[in-house]
Design an enzyme around this catalytic site. Structure first.
Site, PDB file in Angstrom:
ATOM      1  N   GLU A 180       1.096  -1.669  -0.040  1.00  0.00           N
ATOM      2  CA  GLU A 180       0.379  -0.432   0.125  1.00  0.00           C
ATOM      3  C   GLU A 180       0.551   1.466   0.104  1.00  0.00           C
ATOM      4  OE1 GLU A 180      -2.807  -0.294   3.675  1.00  0.00           O
ATOM      5  OE2 GLU A 180      -3.243  -2.335   2.335  1.00  0.00           O
ATOM      6  N   GLU A 295      -6.328 -11.117  -0.898  1.00  0.00           N
ATOM      7  CA  GLU A 295      -7.376 -10.645   0.127  1.00  0.00           C
ATOM      8  C   GLU A 295      -9.244 -10.548   0.147  1.00  0.00           C
ATOM      9  OE1 GLU A 295      -5.646  -6.685   2.139  1.00  0.00           O
ATOM     10  OE2 GLU A 295      -3.192  -7.415   1.450  1.00  0.00           O
TER      11      GLU A 295
HETATM   12  O1  9MR Z   1      -7.581  -7.740   8.625  1.00  0.00           O
HETATM   13  C1  9MR Z   1      -6.505  -7.359   9.571  1.00  0.00           C
HETATM   14  C2  9MR Z   1      -6.714  -6.818  10.645  1.00  0.00           C
HETATM   15  O2  9MR Z   1      -7.223  -7.813  11.248  1.00  0.00           O
HETATM   16  C3  9MR Z   1      -5.689  -6.019  11.383  1.00  0.00           C
HETATM   17  O3  9MR Z   1      -6.095  -5.529  12.489  1.00  0.00           O
HETATM   18  C4  9MR Z   1      -5.536  -4.807  10.156  1.00  0.00           C
HETATM   19  C5  9MR Z   1      -4.217  -3.794  11.089  1.00  0.00           C
HETATM   20  O4  9MR Z   1      -2.951  -4.792  10.851  1.00  0.00           O
HETATM   21  O5  9MR Z   1      -5.142  -4.862   9.239  1.00  0.00           O
HETATM   22  C6  9MR Z   1      -5.828  -5.949   8.081  1.00  0.00           C
HETATM   23  O6  9MR Z   1      -5.779  -6.698   7.047  1.00  0.00           O
HETATM   24  C7  9MR Z   1      -5.425  -5.721   6.288  1.00  0.00           C
HETATM   25  C8  9MR Z   1      -3.870  -6.042   5.672  1.00  0.00           C
HETATM   26  O7  9MR Z   1      -3.144  -6.331   6.622  1.00  0.00           O
HETATM   27  C9  9MR Z   1      -3.690  -4.894   3.832  1.00  0.00           C
HETATM   28  N1  9MR Z   1      -4.483  -4.873   3.556  1.00  0.00           N
HETATM   29  C10 9MR Z   1      -6.128  -4.474   4.111  1.00  0.00           C
HETATM   30  C11 9MR Z   1      -6.689  -5.685   4.414  1.00  0.00           C
HETATM   31  C12 9MR Z   1      -7.495  -5.101   5.389  1.00  0.00           C
HETATM   32  O8  9MR Z   1      -7.599  -3.636   6.255  1.00  0.00           O
END
Ligand code: 9MR
Length: 388
Positions: A180, A295
């Site tokens: 990102e 994802e």
């Molecule tokens: O699903 C993830 C959530 O449990 C965490 O709190 C968050 C922060 O670390 O990240 C979420 O996963 C993200 C992923 O790492 C990157 N793309 C977006 C995902 C959803 O927010």
């Protein structure tokens, strides 16, 4: 419990009827409702989605990997969850266990326990693992802001990647090296996101991360991963173009990048991804890059209609989107962001359905029963050419 079972059976029957009425019956297999009824309504992993009917078996027959983000504590602590992941997935990704916040309790300490659980589980079940992620502006530990400075940021990043990618070298299918990094709304050159890494190291942090990852692990496919690059809307088109330009600059500079991850957090009330993304995937193919669906989930919080109708709308997005993506020869891997609605990140006030109903964005619901999205995803996999 009996009442709960009855209502589940009724729900499944209604879903089948709604599918037929809406002309979407082909999203569900024949006898979708009855199959659950005959197994008592409470049985786990119904026979029609297990073994050779599982997602991973269908994916294998079509030359691809399919899987989901996983939570180590559930793999070890919840048998049903572990069984479902073992049965359905041929590739796993830690949802959080490989992020800085999870791995780095202190500047000089690493905690690999969660990630190791996933690696061991995957090995026991013949599954591959993707790494997520080595460099991101989120999920940084509390000590980060007061410890990492312009002077030492490049060193922190380099050492982190050497240590983490080095530990798992040769064991991962891919690494999301940088996650990102593009955000045209930040208003910076090249659409780069205003992130701590950019501010402390400058734009070179991206190539530094990739070059360091390649040195630490010669075999993992090095991936740039991003979201909101799927649609043909002006915002997403601009972001997708900035990602493509980034990849082109990296290639021109000889930086090691093998793949782009299209996160695919989709919204059932929005338009479907289309020509823009298809062109993007093909341009990457022409540059020799793979594309991974990394994802996927389908948010239905803005949809009107009853639960059955919304489930079918979600399933329709799964089928249409994955059929389009999996038709591309350089798209051979697809993961959802979780496997069960029980643990989706889309829970809670921010994302829940209207009237407090839980979200149903994933292939299995909170009771571990397959949702219409499961069958839609499997149908999309089946639309691919068969492997010899
Ligand atoms: O699903 C993830 C959530 O449990 C965490 O709190 C968050 C922060 O670390 O990240 C979420 O996963 C993200 C992923 O790492 C990157 N793309 C977006 C995902 C959803 O927010």
């Amino acid at each position: 419990m009996a009442a709960e079972r009855r209502s589940r059976r009724e729900f499944l029957k209604r879903a089948t009827t709604a599918a037929a009425a809406g002309g979407l019956a082909d999203l569900l297999p024949a006898g979708y409702g009855e199959a659950r009824e005959s197994d008592g309504g409470g049985a786990r992993t119904p026979a029609d989605v297990a073994g050779k009917h599982s997602m991973r078996a269908h994916a294998a027959a079509h030359g691809m990997l399919v899987g989901c983000a996983v939570i180590p504590e559930k793999l070890t602590g919840e048998q049903e969850y572990a069984n479902l992941v073992a049965e359905q997935a041929s590739i796993l990704v830690p949802e959080n266990a490989l992020k800085w916040a999870a791995l780095r309790p202190a500047p000089d300490r690493y905690d690999f326990r969660g990630a190791d659980i996933i690696l061991v589980f995957a090995q026991a079940h013949g599954q591959k693992v993707r790494g997520h992620n080595l460099c991101w502006h989120e999920a940084l530990p509390a000590w980060f802001a007061s410890t990492v400075t312009r002077e030492n940021a490049a060193q922190f990043l380099t050492e982190h990647i050497q240590t983490v990618a080095g530990r798992y070298a040769g064991k991962l299918q891919a690494w999301d090296v940088v996650n990102e990094a593009i955000d045209p709304k930040s208003g910076l050159p090249d659409g780069l996101r205003k992130s701590p890494w950019l501010e402390m190291i400058g734009p070179d942090y991206i190539e530094l991360a990739f070059r360091t990852a390649r040195k630490a692990d010669a075999t993992a496919l090095l991936t740039y991963n991003d979201y909101s690059i799927e649609l043909d809307s002006p915002d997403q088109t601009e972001k997708r173009e900035a990602v493509l330009a980034l990849v082109k600059r990296m290639k021109a500079n000889g930086a090691p990048i093998d793949a782009v991850g299209v996160q695919s957090h989709l919204d059932a009330s929005a338009e479907l991804p289309g020509a823009g993304l298809q062109k993007f995937v093909r341009e990457l193919a022409a540059m020799g890059l793979q594309v991974f669906v990394t994802e996927m989930d389908v948010n239905d919080r803005k949809l009107q209609g009853n639960a059955e109708e919304r489930d079918l709308a979600v399933a329709g997005v799964y089928r249409n989107y994955l059929t389009m993506m999996l038709a591309e020869p350089n798209v051979n891997v697809a993961l959802t962001w979780g496997i069960t609605d029980r643990y989706t990140w889309l829970k809670g006030a921010k994302y829940g359905r209207a009237h407090g109903e839980p979200e149903r964005p994933l292939p299995f619901d909170a009771d571990y029963l397959p949702t219409p999205a499961f069958f839609a995803e499997r149908t999309a996999i089946d639309s691919r050419r068969k492997t010899a």
